[in-house]
Design a protein around this motif. Structure first.
Motif, PDB file in Angstrom:
ATOM      1  N   VAL A 152      -3.772   3.757   4.302  1.00  0.00           N
ATOM      2  CA  VAL A 152      -2.367   3.489   4.607  1.00  0.00           C
ATOM      3  C   VAL A 152      -1.792   2.465   3.611  1.00  0.00           C
ATOM      4  O   VAL A 152      -2.523   1.803   2.880  1.00  0.00           O
ATOM      5  CB  VAL A 152      -2.174   2.970   6.058  1.00  0.00           C
ATOM      6  N   GLN A 153      -0.489   2.359   3.627  1.00  0.00           N
ATOM      7  CA  GLN A 153       0.195   1.359   2.826  1.00  0.00           C
ATOM      8  C   GLN A 153       0.227   0.041   3.593  1.00  0.00           C
ATOM      9  O   GLN A 153       0.397   0.035   4.811  1.00  0.00           O
ATOM     10  CB  GLN A 153       1.629   1.815   2.533  1.00  0.00           C
ATOM     11  N   MET A 154       0.055  -1.050   2.872  1.00  0.00           N
ATOM     12  CA  MET A 154       0.126  -2.341   3.557  1.00  0.00           C
ATOM     13  C   MET A 154       0.777  -3.396   2.661  1.00  0.00           C
ATOM     14  O   MET A 154       0.857  -3.247   1.446  1.00  0.00           O
ATOM     15  CB  MET A 154      -1.268  -2.826   3.954  1.00  0.00           C
TER      16      MET A 154
ATOM     17  N   THR B  35       1.281  -3.089   8.373  1.00  0.00           N
ATOM     18  CA  THR B  35       1.285  -1.659   8.065  1.00  0.00           C
ATOM     19  C   THR B  35       2.328  -1.042   9.000  1.00  0.00           C
ATOM     20  O   THR B  35       2.858  -1.726   9.876  1.00  0.00           O
ATOM     21  CB  THR B  35      -0.089  -1.008   8.322  1.00  0.00           C
ATOM     22  N   ASP B  36       2.628   0.251   8.839  1.00  0.00           N
ATOM     23  CA  ASP B  36       3.611   0.885   9.712  1.00  0.00           C
ATOM     24  C   ASP B  36       3.183   0.817  11.175  1.00  0.00           C
ATOM     25  O   ASP B  36       4.002   0.673  12.069  1.00  0.00           O
ATOM     26  CB  ASP B  36       3.815   2.360   9.316  1.00  0.00           C
ATOM     27  N   ALA B  37       1.885   0.931  11.410  1.00  0.00           N
ATOM     28  CA  ALA B  37       1.395   1.012  12.780  1.00  0.00           C
ATOM     29  C   ALA B  37       1.198  -0.351  13.431  1.00  0.00           C
ATOM     30  O   ALA B  37       1.348  -0.505  14.639  1.00  0.00           O
ATOM     31  CB  ALA B  37       0.079   1.787  12.800  1.00  0.00           C
ATOM     32  N   ILE B  38       0.843  -1.344  12.650  1.00  0.00           N
ATOM     33  CA  ILE B  38       0.468  -2.635  13.247  1.00  0.00           C
ATOM     34  C   ILE B  38       0.710  -3.772  12.268  1.00  0.00           C
ATOM     35  O   ILE B  38       0.701  -3.585  11.047  1.00  0.00           O
ATOM     36  CB  ILE B  38      -1.024  -2.606  13.699  1.00  0.00           C
TER      37      ILE B  38
ATOM     38  N   ASN C 286      -6.538 -10.750  15.424  1.00  0.00           N
ATOM     39  CA  ASN C 286      -5.746 -10.619  16.652  1.00  0.00           C
ATOM     40  C   ASN C 286      -5.201  -9.212  16.920  1.00  0.00           C
ATOM     41  O   ASN C 286      -4.237  -9.037  17.646  1.00  0.00           O
ATOM     42  CB  ASN C 286      -4.636 -11.680  16.724  1.00  0.00           C
ATOM     43  N   ARG C 287      -5.866  -8.197  16.357  1.00  0.00           N
ATOM     44  CA  ARG C 287      -5.515  -6.826  16.731  1.00  0.00           C
ATOM     45  C   ARG C 287      -6.048  -6.541  18.126  1.00  0.00           C
ATOM     46  O   ARG C 287      -6.983  -7.206  18.582  1.00  0.00           O
ATOM     47  CB  ARG C 287      -6.149  -5.839  15.745  1.00  0.00           C
ATOM     48  N   PRO C 288      -5.501  -5.510  18.820  1.00  0.00           N
ATOM     49  CA  PRO C 288      -6.044  -5.166  20.133  1.00  0.00           C
ATOM     50  C   PRO C 288      -7.473  -4.633  20.028  1.00  0.00           C
ATOM     51  O   PRO C 288      -7.856  -4.112  18.978  1.00  0.00           O
ATOM     52  CB  PRO C 288      -5.107  -4.062  20.644  1.00  0.00           C
ATOM     53  N   GLU C 289      -8.197  -4.810  21.100  1.00  0.00           N
ATOM     54  CA  GLU C 289      -9.575  -4.305  21.181  1.00  0.00           C
ATOM     55  C   GLU C 289      -9.635  -2.830  20.751  1.00  0.00           C
ATOM     56  O   GLU C 289      -8.780  -2.039  21.103  1.00  0.00           O
ATOM     57  CB  GLU C 289     -10.047  -4.441  22.651  1.00  0.00           C
ATOM     58  N   GLY C 290     -10.646  -2.498  19.979  1.00  0.00           N
ATOM     59  CA  GLY C 290     -10.790  -1.113  19.539  1.00  0.00           C
ATOM     60  C   GLY C 290     -10.207  -0.875  18.153  1.00  0.00           C
ATOM     61  O   GLY C 290     -10.545   0.094  17.489  1.00  0.00           O
ATOM     62  N   GLN C 291      -9.308  -1.759  17.728  1.00  0.00           N
ATOM     63  CA  GLN C 291      -8.716  -1.582  16.387  1.00  0.00           C
ATOM     64  C   GLN C 291      -9.191  -2.649  15.407  1.00  0.00           C
ATOM     65  O   GLN C 291      -8.750  -2.683  14.268  1.00  0.00           O
ATOM     66  CB  GLN C 291      -7.180  -1.665  16.487  1.00  0.00           C
ATOM     67  N   ARG C 292     -10.064  -3.530  15.895  1.00  0.00           N
ATOM     68  CA  ARG C 292     -10.460  -4.673  15.058  1.00  0.00           C
ATOM     69  C   ARG C 292     -11.583  -4.337  14.090  1.00  0.00           C
ATOM     70  O   ARG C 292     -12.282  -3.352  14.257  1.00  0.00           O
ATOM     71  CB  ARG C 292     -10.960  -5.800  15.966  1.00  0.00           C
ATOM     72  N   GLY C 293     -11.781  -5.229  13.142  1.00  0.00           N
ATOM     73  CA  GLY C 293     -12.887  -5.100  12.213  1.00  0.00           C
ATOM     74  C   GLY C 293     -14.171  -5.640  12.829  1.00  0.00           C
ATOM     75  O   GLY C 293     -14.198  -6.033  13.996  1.00  0.00           O
TER      76      GLY C 293
END
Lengths: 390, 271
Positions: free
Chosen positions: A236-238, A263-266, A299-306
């Protein structure tokens, strides 16, 4: 493999013709695993060869410098790791307070030990290691400009490099094999999207810091499942703003890396911060001991983190300061939420004048069922490398 | 009634005072303390070496174990004189091969900690390093970082303890006590020649006050008709039997180096 070897000898041939400075190394690497792989087809152990030649030369009294560095790995068992890359192929022109660089280059931004948040210019050569310190060469036009009040870097980055991923036989790898060649992009320009980056950095007494900005294709992909059997990287673009800082205060070295990524999503923030405390000449020997502690938060939601989302890193670095420059780094990453643990040991020692032995061991333990690392659970390994430098 | 001052006492005090006044004005040198003399020698040595501007040189470092095994390091040195502060210095490593391309940049500052950066070619990373470890060995040799660093006057307190011949020359023998933090030494004894302020020999005493190492320098060459530099420096560790020889070659002075060549981010472009 044959093409790699052929290319290698071709390069040696060329260099002897143009009379440049030549250096580099050849290494044999043994990868030994404690258990059978979790997944079908994964190898149990592996013996591979690598070759990393470098050349450089200068003209115009050193105001113009060219340099080249290649990397080749011959791997019989993991075809994706059987690869070659141009790490550097560059012309550098010095002009007063400006340094102009054109070509392919590899660079490093940042200060922390456990992960490298700010370092986003180069793609990771992931088949070479999971620590993100092996990187693919990036085409760039780079201006470095010096002022009394700091250093400015301006980068134009045409051409995107896709991350390398282990083949179905490779270890450690994700549960589903990643088909790197099938990558998809948010931008219609795909891997031809031109990215931009800037950095301001400065030193004030014991403080070194940098503020960086990047706009373009995120080197770290998201993944899409294709046909239920393979993962496809989605780039994605960031836009990322990064801060890195290091402050030395007596025996303490404080380190910080922070990013804000859009990014567009987050849109989110991530940070790694910690310190290294050093003991010099322990027990009246010449050995120095550095102890490292770093904490990473995302601080991304659970499941989207590194991987480093709520993780503590503890490390100990031993420098023996002996004739063979023996070094040992032991580290442990502890996920404070999931209690997963992984341990890592890295050591190296010079043998004679031109050889170097490296040992690397990684142990994954108590991996939580929801942890991304679950796929690596049976991949505890020992890596031994013997390199000849020239 | 107590006699506070008898005539004879008064006379004695008068005589004593006049001796001091007379003595200071007529024989300044003889009344100087050994500490003052030691400091003056250090200042004169620094003044003698001022104005060299910059130099480059190649250094071959040979490490020898007690058993006689040797290993070699080749390092290129570039130094820039900084007025009113410690020098800036670059060390570029050519051998052993596995450290080829590694470079170390030091801004030395008298009593303040030095600023130090290391360029690691394998990671292509410039790393600011903690310079507090002054007593640690340099590249596994018998030289500590503090032995090779810029020798500013304020780094030590001094005392002249004697004068004697040293080879073909006459030397001051001075004792130096490190004034900077974290030194591995309680004191050093240095032999400095009276003519060109050449450091002929230094003895290093460890934290237990025992003799740890001896440095001897040899084959001095004079550059620009003024500045003396040794061609060899031998550092012997008496406690573990190890020794290191530095051979200096290709000294060149006033080569036109400037601050531009000593920037931490310029370490990346050194070849």
């Amino acid at each position: 493999m044959k093409t790699n070897a052929l290319l290698g000898w071709l390069l040696v041939g060329i260099s002897s013709q143009v009379g440049a400075e030549f250096s580099g190394n050849v290494a044999v690497e043994a990868f030994l695993f404690a258990e059978q792989g979790q997944f079908q087809y994964q190898f149990e152990d592996n013996l591979t060869l690598s070759f990393q030649p470098k050349w450089s030369g200068e003209w115009n009294d050193g105001d113009d410098i060219w340099s080249a560095e290649f990397f080749l790995r011959a791997d019989d068992k993991d075809d994706e790791r059987n690869h070659a890359d141009i790490r550097e192929l560059m012309w550098l022109h010095l002009q007063g307070d400006n340094e102009w660089r054109v070509g392919i280059n590899t660079m490093f931004w940042g200060v922390t030990e456990s992960q490298h948040l700010v370092d986003v210019i180069n793609q990771i050569d992931q088949v070479e290691g999971i620590d993100g310190e092996d990187k693919l060469g990036q085409p760039m036009l780079h201006l470095k400009h010096y002022e009394d009040w700091g250093v400015l870097d301006f980068l134009i980055l045409p051409g995107f490099r896709e991350r390398t991923f282990q083949a179905v036989e490779g270890r450690p790898r994700t549960t589903l094999v990643v088909d790197g060649d099938a990558a998809i992009y948010q931008s219609s320009e795909e891997d031809e999207h031109v990215d931009y980056a800037m950095r301001y950095s400065h030193t004030i007494d014991e403080l070194d810091f940098g503020i960086s900005w990047f706009k373009g294709t995120n080197r770290d992909p998201e993944y899409r499942i294709s046909g239920g059997t393979v993962l496809i990287p989605y780039y994605v673009q960031m836009t990322q703003i990064g801060i890195d800082a290091q402050l030395i205060d007596e025996d303490w070295t404080w380190k910080l890396e922070m990013i804000h990524r859009d990014t567009d999503a987050i849109s989110y923030e991530a940070v790694t911060a910690g310190f290294e405390y050093s003991f010099y000449g322990i027990y009246e020997t010449d050995i120095d001991l550095g102890t490292l502690v770093e904490y990473s938060h995302d601080n991304r939601p659970e499941g989207q983190r590194g991987i480093f989302d709520r993780d503590l890193f503890f490390g100990a670095r031993l420098a023996f300061n002996d004739v063979q420059s023996t070094e040992l780094l032991a580290g442990m990453v502890y996920d404070t939420e999931k209690q997963s643990q992984s341990y890592r040991l890295e050591g190296n020692r010079r043998l004679g004048d031109s050889w170097k032995a490296t040992i690397e061991a990684q142990v994954f333990s108590h991996i939580d069922a929801s942890d991304i690392l679950l796929a690596f659970e049976d991949d505890d390994y020992l890596l031994l490398e013997l390199a000849r430098f020239f | 009634m107590p006699k506070i001052l008898t005539p004879s006492n008064q006379t004695r005090i008068y005589l004593f005072c006049s001796f001091i006044v007379f003595g200071l004005s007529a024989f300044p040198a003889s009344a100087q303390t050994a500490e003052q003399k030691g400091l003056d020698i250090a200042k004169a040595a620094q003044a003698y070496d001022e104005g060299f501007g910059d130099f480059t040189a190649d250094m071959v470092m040979t490490l020898k174990t007690r058993k006689g095994d040797t290993s070699t390091r080749n390092i290129r040195i570039r130094t820039l004189e900084v007025q009113g502060d410690g020098d800036k210095s670059l060390s570029i490593f050519d051998e052993p091969n596995d450290v080829k391309g590694t470079a170390m940049l030091t801004y030395s500052h008298g009593l303040e900690p030095d600023d130090q950066w290391l360029y690691l070619p394998a990671l292509k990373k410039v790393k600011r390093i903690n310079s507090r470890n002054k007593s640690g060995p340099f590249m596994g040799s018998t030289f500590a970082f503090e032995d090779l660093s810029s020798q500013e006057v304020e780094k030590y307190t001094y005392k002249l303890i004697g004068e004697e011949s040293c080879g073909d020359w006459q030397c001051f023998v001075t004792e130096r006590v490190p004034a900077y933090k974290h030194s591995g030494y309680t004191r050093q004894v240095a032999w400095i020649d009276k003519e060109g302020y050449r450091m002929m020999k230094v003895e290093y005493y460890d934290r237990k006050k025992a003799l740890l190492k001896t440095l001897t320098t040899d084959s001095f060459q004079q550059y620009l008709g003024h500045y003396w530099r040794p061609s060899t420096m031998d550092m012997i560790n008496h406690q573990n039997g190890k020794s290191t020889r530095l051979e200096w070659k290709n000294y060149q002075f006033q080569t036109g180096l400037s601050d531009r060549d000593f920037r931490s981010q310029a370490l990346k472009r050194l070849k």
